[in-house]
Design a protein around this motif. Structure first.
Motif, short mmCIF file in Angstrom:
data_model
loop_
_atom_site.label_atom_id
_atom_site.label_comp_id
_atom_site.label_asym_id
_atom_site.label_seq_id
_atom_site.Cartn_x
_atom_site.Cartn_y
_atom_site.Cartn_z
N HIS A 96 8.69 -2.19 -14.20
CA HIS A 96 9.91 -3.28 -14.19
C HIS A 96 9.16 -4.66 -14.59
CE1 HIS A 96 8.95 -0.82 -10.45
NE2 HIS A 96 10.17 -0.37 -11.05
N TYR A 97 10.05 -5.56 -15.02
CA TYR A 97 9.79 -6.84 -15.77
C TYR A 97 10.91 -7.63 -15.57
CZ TYR A 97 7.72 -10.49 -18.79
OH TYR A 97 7.41 -11.60 -19.45
N ALA A 98 10.75 -9.02 -14.87
CA ALA A 98 11.88 -9.81 -14.94
C ALA A 98 11.36 -11.36 -15.30
CB ALA A 98 12.57 -10.17 -13.59
N VAL A 99 12.09 -12.16 -16.25
CA VAL A 99 11.79 -13.46 -16.59
C VAL A 99 12.95 -14.56 -15.85
CG1 VAL A 99 11.46 -14.78 -18.37
CG2 VAL A 99 10.72 -12.54 -18.48
N ASP A 100 12.52 -15.38 -15.09
CA ASP A 100 13.41 -16.43 -14.67
C ASP A 100 14.68 -15.91 -14.14
OD1 ASP A 100 14.13 -19.01 -14.06
OD2 ASP A 100 14.79 -19.42 -16.05
N ALA B 69 0.84 -1.18 0.06
CA ALA B 69 0.11 -0.09 -0.06
C ALA B 69 0.82 1.34 -0.03
CB ALA B 69 -1.05 -0.05 0.98
N SER B 70 1.85 1.32 0.64
CA SER B 70 2.68 2.59 0.67
C SER B 70 4.21 2.27 0.92
CB SER B 70 2.28 3.15 1.95
OG SER B 70 2.31 2.33 3.05
N GLY B 71 4.62 1.10 -0.06
CA GLY B 71 5.90 0.76 -0.08
C GLY B 71 6.43 0.63 -1.42
N TYR B 72 7.60 0.00 -1.57
CA TYR B 72 8.26 -0.12 -3.11
C TYR B 72 9.07 -1.55 -3.06
CZ TYR B 72 12.11 2.13 -0.58
OH TYR B 72 13.11 2.49 0.23
N THR B 73 8.60 -2.52 -2.21
CA THR B 73 9.64 -3.69 -2.19
C THR B 73 9.67 -4.27 -3.52
OG1 THR B 73 9.24 -4.26 0.28
CG2 THR B 73 9.65 -6.19 -1.00
N THR B 74 8.45 -4.83 -4.17
CA THR B 74 8.51 -5.33 -5.43
C THR B 74 9.18 -4.48 -6.62
OG1 THR B 74 6.10 -4.87 -6.04
CG2 THR B 74 6.91 -6.89 -4.82
N VAL C 62 14.70 -7.83 -5.68
CA VAL C 62 13.44 -8.55 -5.05
C VAL C 62 12.75 -8.91 -6.36
CG1 VAL C 62 11.31 -8.32 -4.14
CG2 VAL C 62 13.28 -7.63 -3.00
N LEU C 63 12.57 -8.29 -7.65
CA LEU C 63 11.94 -8.46 -8.71
C LEU C 63 12.60 -9.79 -9.22
CD1 LEU C 63 9.81 -7.36 -10.74
CD2 LEU C 63 11.54 -6.41 -12.00
N ARG C 64 13.87 -9.67 -9.36
CA ARG C 64 14.59 -11.16 -9.99
C ARG C 64 14.17 -12.37 -9.22
NH1 ARG C 64 19.63 -10.84 -12.68
NH2 ARG C 64 20.30 -12.43 -10.87
N ASP C 65 14.24 -12.01 -7.90
CA ASP C 65 13.93 -13.28 -6.91
C ASP C 65 12.53 -13.94 -7.33
OD1 ASP C 65 16.03 -14.28 -5.71
OD2 ASP C 65 15.16 -13.96 -3.49
N LEU C 66 11.71 -12.95 -7.26
CA LEU C 66 10.25 -13.42 -7.70
C LEU C 66 10.10 -14.14 -8.94
CD1 LEU C 66 8.35 -10.15 -6.23
CD2 LEU C 66 8.25 -12.78 -5.04
N SER C 67 10.89 -13.69 -9.75
CA SER C 67 10.53 -14.25 -11.28
C SER C 67 11.27 -15.75 -11.33
CB SER C 67 11.16 -13.23 -12.07
OG SER C 67 12.62 -13.34 -12.19
N ARG C 68 12.03 -16.10 -10.41
CA ARG C 68 12.73 -17.37 -10.80
C ARG C 68 11.89 -18.46 -11.02
NH1 ARG C 68 18.22 -16.47 -9.93
NH2 ARG C 68 18.90 -14.55 -8.67
N GLY C 69 12.02 -19.17 -12.05
CA GLY C 69 11.10 -20.01 -12.42
C GLY C 69 9.71 -19.56 -13.11
N GLY C 70 9.72 -18.45 -13.26
CA GLY C 70 8.61 -17.84 -13.98
C GLY C 70 8.81 -16.31 -14.60
N ARG C 71 7.82 -15.53 -14.25
CA ARG C 71 7.90 -14.18 -14.60
C ARG C 71 7.20 -13.08 -13.51
NH1 ARG C 71 4.52 -12.63 -19.01
NH2 ARG C 71 3.03 -14.14 -18.30
#
Length: 224
Positions: free
Chosen positions: A118-122, A84-89, A94-103
């Motif tokens: 921002h966009y990351a893939v695997d 709601a009021s942050g920027y973690t993702t 963090v984005l790279r980690d969330l995308s591992r094995g996906g997008r």
């Protein structure tokens, strides 16, 4: 009515969020189950609470807090994350980690108009664009970014274009999930995660070379 006007009208409800001090970062993740998304954000699966975005924003407004809050839900086989009021993702690592094995596609809304996409893939950062202008991959011709996604929404030639609500429509095109007001009005499973500010001056903020003619491969920025 042209497509851009229709997009702005469809997302007009976003303007009301600021009245509740909600300036969100939103991510949509494909190919990674919800529990694993929470783990990669360093949340405790056993400590979730049901909170609306407004309730989360009210809790995180306090100075001196030691954690941020993220709400997590699913739409079809995709996972969405609302801060709601942050920027973690919006943090590259963090984005790279969330995308591992996906997008993973994320957007951050800034009170001064400095929105970012921002966009990351695997595990690799594909797009990291800030504020305005064309949205294009970090590496010219990267096949993981389709120029058709921007057609009719983002002018890939105009360096001064203001994105506005068009970035939410772009998120929908890239990920296939409809960004819905209920993500902000209904309670979500909400978890405490490390403060986004704690990633400052760490490798998590490293971004691949933006000289698209000479970019090198990403360094390994895994947060594990």
């Amino acid at each position: 009515m042209d497509e851009i006007t229709a997009v702005e009208e469809r997302f007009a409800w976003m303007d009301d969020l600021e009245e509740d001090y909600i300036l969100p970062a939103i991510a949509v993740v494909a190919g990674v189950p919800q529990d694993e998304v929470i783990r990669r954000l360093h949340g405790d699966l056993g400590a979730g609470r049901r909170l609306t975005a407004k309730q989360a924003a009210d809790e995180t407004v306090h100075v001196g807090r030691s954690e941020d809050l993220v709400g997590v839900g699913t739409v079809g086989d995709l996972v969405f994350v609302v801060e709601a009021s942050g920027y973690t993702t919006a943090i590259p690592g963090v984005l790279r980690d969330l995308s591992r094995g996906g997008r993973c596609f994320s957007v951050q809304i800034d009170i001064n108009g400095g929105d970012s996409v921002h966009y990351a893939v695997d595990g690799e950062l594909v797009v990291f664009e800030e504020h305005w202008g064309p949205i294009s991959p970090l590496r010219a011709g990267d096949p993981r970014w389709e120029t058709e996604w921007c057609r009719g929404l983002i002018d890939v030639e105009d360096e001064t274009e203001i994105w506005g609500m068009k970035i939410f429509a772009l998120m929908e095109r890239v990920m296939g999930a409809t960004v819905h007001p209920s993500w902000f009005t209904e309670p979500l499973d909400t978890y405490a995660v490390p403060l986004a500010s704690g990633y400052a001056r760490t490798p998590a903020w490293a971004v691949p070379c933006k000289d698209r003619a000479r970019c090198l491969p990403d360094p390994d920025l895994s947060l594990h």
